[in-house]
Design an enzyme around this catalytic site. Sequence first.
Site, PDB file in Angstrom:
ATOM      1  N   LYS A   1       0.865  -1.185   0.000  1.00  0.00           N
ATOM      2  CA  LYS A   1       0.000   0.000   0.000  1.00  0.00           C
ATOM      3  C   LYS A   1       0.895   1.227   0.000  1.00  0.00           C
ATOM      4  O   LYS A   1       2.050   1.147   0.430  1.00  0.00           O
ATOM      5  CB  LYS A   1      -0.871   0.001   1.266  1.00  0.00           C
ATOM      6  CG  LYS A   1      -2.095   0.869   1.166  1.00  0.00           C
ATOM      7  CD  LYS A   1      -3.251   0.169   0.470  1.00  0.00           C
ATOM      8  CE  LYS A   1      -4.405   1.114   0.227  1.00  0.00           C
ATOM      9  NZ  LYS A   1      -5.599   0.450  -0.306  1.00  0.00           N
TER      10      LYS A   1
ATOM     11  N   ASP B   1      -6.972   4.393  -4.678  1.00  0.00           N
ATOM     12  CA  ASP B   1      -7.648   4.241  -3.385  1.00  0.00           C
ATOM     13  C   ASP B   1      -8.256   5.617  -3.107  1.00  0.00           C
ATOM     14  O   ASP B   1      -8.462   6.389  -4.056  1.00  0.00           O
ATOM     15  CB  ASP B   1      -6.640   3.834  -2.285  1.00  0.00           C
ATOM     16  CG  ASP B   1      -7.314   3.438  -0.971  1.00  0.00           C
ATOM     17  OD1 ASP B   1      -7.946   2.371  -0.919  1.00  0.00           O
ATOM     18  OD2 ASP B   1      -7.232   4.208   0.010  1.00  0.00           O
TER      19      ASP B   1
HETATM   20  P1  NDP Z   1     -12.964   7.661  -2.834  1.00  0.00           P
HETATM   21  O1  NDP Z   1     -11.926   8.672  -2.571  1.00  0.00           O
HETATM   22  O2  NDP Z   1     -13.484   7.477  -4.205  1.00  0.00           O
HETATM   23  O3  NDP Z   1     -14.232   7.937  -1.887  1.00  0.00           O
HETATM   24  C1  NDP Z   1     -14.115   7.978  -0.501  1.00  0.00           C
HETATM   25  C2  NDP Z   1     -15.455   8.396   0.073  1.00  0.00           C
HETATM   26  O4  NDP Z   1     -15.408   8.305   1.487  1.00  0.00           O
HETATM   27  C3  NDP Z   1     -15.814   9.832  -0.259  1.00  0.00           C
HETATM   28  O5  NDP Z   1     -17.204   9.969  -0.340  1.00  0.00           O
HETATM   29  C4  NDP Z   1     -15.271  10.572   0.971  1.00  0.00           C
HETATM   30  O6  NDP Z   1     -15.894  11.817   1.211  1.00  0.00           O
HETATM   31  C5  NDP Z   1     -15.610   9.591   2.059  1.00  0.00           C
HETATM   32  N1  NDP Z   1     -14.701   9.794   3.192  1.00  0.00           N
HETATM   33  C6  NDP Z   1     -13.353   9.814   3.178  1.00  0.00           C
HETATM   34  N2  NDP Z   1     -12.868  10.054   4.403  1.00  0.00           N
HETATM   35  C7  NDP Z   1     -13.942  10.170   5.194  1.00  0.00           C
HETATM   36  C8  NDP Z   1     -14.120  10.418   6.574  1.00  0.00           C
HETATM   37  N3  NDP Z   1     -13.069  10.607   7.374  1.00  0.00           N
HETATM   38  N4  NDP Z   1     -15.379  10.450   7.051  1.00  0.00           N
HETATM   39  C9  NDP Z   1     -16.455  10.271   6.245  1.00  0.00           C
HETATM   40  N5  NDP Z   1     -16.348  10.043   4.922  1.00  0.00           N
HETATM   41  C10 NDP Z   1     -15.126  10.003   4.420  1.00  0.00           C
HETATM   42  O7  NDP Z   1     -12.394   6.289  -2.253  1.00  0.00           O
HETATM   43  P2  NDP Z   1     -12.856   4.808  -2.567  1.00  0.00           P
HETATM   44  O8  NDP Z   1     -14.316   4.765  -2.772  1.00  0.00           O
HETATM   45  O9  NDP Z   1     -11.951   4.267  -3.597  1.00  0.00           O
HETATM   46  O10 NDP Z   1     -12.473   4.060  -1.205  1.00  0.00           O
HETATM   47  C11 NDP Z   1     -13.370   3.976  -0.095  1.00  0.00           C
HETATM   48  C12 NDP Z   1     -12.877   2.900   0.848  1.00  0.00           C
HETATM   49  O11 NDP Z   1     -12.853   1.649   0.152  1.00  0.00           O
HETATM   50  C13 NDP Z   1     -11.486   3.069   1.417  1.00  0.00           C
HETATM   51  O12 NDP Z   1     -11.445   2.506   2.711  1.00  0.00           O
HETATM   52  C14 NDP Z   1     -10.638   2.238   0.488  1.00  0.00           C
HETATM   53  O13 NDP Z   1      -9.429   1.835   1.097  1.00  0.00           O
HETATM   54  C15 NDP Z   1     -11.556   1.071   0.249  1.00  0.00           C
HETATM   55  N6  NDP Z   1     -11.308   0.268  -0.945  1.00  0.00           N
HETATM   56  C16 NDP Z   1     -11.294   0.853  -2.178  1.00  0.00           C
HETATM   57  C17 NDP Z   1     -11.093   0.079  -3.306  1.00  0.00           C
HETATM   58  C18 NDP Z   1     -11.178   0.632  -4.674  1.00  0.00           C
HETATM   59  O14 NDP Z   1     -11.127  -0.153  -5.635  1.00  0.00           O
HETATM   60  N7  NDP Z   1     -11.337   1.931  -4.861  1.00  0.00           N
HETATM   61  C19 NDP Z   1     -10.803  -1.368  -3.173  1.00  0.00           C
HETATM   62  C20 NDP Z   1     -10.944  -1.894  -1.845  1.00  0.00           C
HETATM   63  C21 NDP Z   1     -11.149  -1.070  -0.781  1.00  0.00           C
HETATM   64  P3  NDP Z   1     -15.122  13.175   0.838  1.00  0.00           P
HETATM   65  O15 NDP Z   1     -15.288  13.328  -0.641  1.00  0.00           O
HETATM   66  O16 NDP Z   1     -15.838  14.205   1.631  1.00  0.00           O
HETATM   67  O17 NDP Z   1     -13.704  13.000   1.271  1.00  0.00           O
END
Ligand code: NDP
Length: 444
Positions: free
Chosen positions: A126, A166
């Site tokens: 990572k 991510d």
């Molecule tokens: P994105 O950046 O596309 O989206 C993240 C989302 O979570 C946004 O809506 C963001 O809101 C919100 N968010 C981030 N930090 C916080 C917080 N502290 N409190 C509340 N909401 C928050 O990321 P992903 O969708 O790619 O990833 C989401 C999760 O899934 C992570 O844990 C990641 O590690 C995991 N994951 C992702 C994969 C992938 O293929 N993308 C694969 C496997 C796991 P805002 O815009 O306001 O920051």
Amino acid sequence: MSYTQEIYERVVAKNPHEPEFCQAVKEVLDSIELAVSANEEKYRRVSLLERLVEPERAVSFRVPWYDDQNVVRVNRGYRIQFNSAIGPYKGGLRFHPSVNQSILKFLGFEQIFKNSLTGLPIGGGKGGSDFDPKGKSDREVMLFCQSFMTELFKYVGADRDVPAGDIGVGGREVGYLYGQYKRLTGMYEGVLTGKAIPFGGSLGRTEATGYGLIYMLEQMMQHSGGTLVGKTTLVSGSGNVAIYAVEKAQAKGMNVVAMSDSNGYIYDPKGIKLDVVKDIKEVRRGRIKEYAERVDSAIYTEGKGIWTLPCEIALPCATQNELELEDMKTLLANGCQVVAEGANMPTTREATDYAIEKGIMFMPGKAANAGGVATSALEMSQNSMRLSWTFEEVDQRLQRIMADIYQKTSDAANRYGQPHNFVLGANIAGFEKIASAMTAQGVC
Ligand code: NDP
């Protein structure tokens, strides 16, 4: 003292300022305890656990870049190459102000077991930076990505370490990173996944984590005699994972009524209109509260109260530790029966234990969100073969992989006499493959 307890104490003593990493190690060690004690002598002989909790390599580096005012900014970049026993390191890059070594070590550690569960030949890693792409111009993001890759390229490669996206790293960032890698090395190879389709991306990768989560949910329901149709569902986040989880959930007839971002959440009892969310988040990079300004049936609430809404299924898809014990109690009291993690470690340990104890069906992220990395591995295969599969071919493979992960998780949970404990099942199934590869490869 048990071998796992001994190792956990050692990890805490050696990494006192890394709470997220210690939390992830504890969760895994506690749940593999039975599998470890059954082979304790064999594992101790090769210090298996001591090696498992220590990254093979962790690099940290300076990332200087010019902002639009021509001021030099400096961020910190990282890559944690945790374990390559079953394949080249594989795991995303996160760009978010909260990024530090503890968070990346927790994510890299979790990634080892998740990647193992997919059945594909990928190790765990990572990386990322405390850079915040939010509010930056495209030019600033490009200059940052170019500077980040100018150091990172020394450590990655198609057969060495293959990062992906991510939080904060989507198609735009992967494109800039790939362009710089190519420029520095002169190589056109599959060094990153999540690329756009014209330069080696896989159809279906954008959708894979969210779709995979719903395929996993389908398996859970099928095996417990339930159905997804009509289930009132909450999805936290509104990023890549959340959006495509909602897309597939709606296609399966589920009733998704809430989504969120880091500022607040929207509740739309008529069902989330995903085209509006996609326009706000994917096209205009806006805030989720704009949804309530555009859709009359929706209410926006500031803060993190999404878990106070009544639901049957909860899908945390935002970030780590976003679902705490009190949230889980509220979910249960409001009728929630299933929690499946789209994000990595979104549920705290106390909340997870409570869910399992109270009979909520709970699927941990390393099984439930593995569809993303699995499809990244399919992208690597297509790049190596210089071929592209159709969306349907990739999606079929994803469905088979998720069904297989469910089976392995459930089998391991059954083998150890805790058929409803998918946390234990997923950790043991992931661990056993790693342990046998690490043992066979000698002390390295
Ligand atoms: P994105 O950046 O596309 O989206 C993240 C989302 O979570 C946004 O809506 C963001 O809101 C919100 N968010 C981030 N930090 C916080 C917080 N502290 N409190 C509340 N909401 C928050 O990321 P992903 O969708 O790619 O990833 C989401 C999760 O899934 C992570 O844990 C990641 O590690 C995991 N994951 C992702 C994969 C992938 O293929 N993308 C694969 C496997 C796991 P805002 O815009 O306001 O920051």
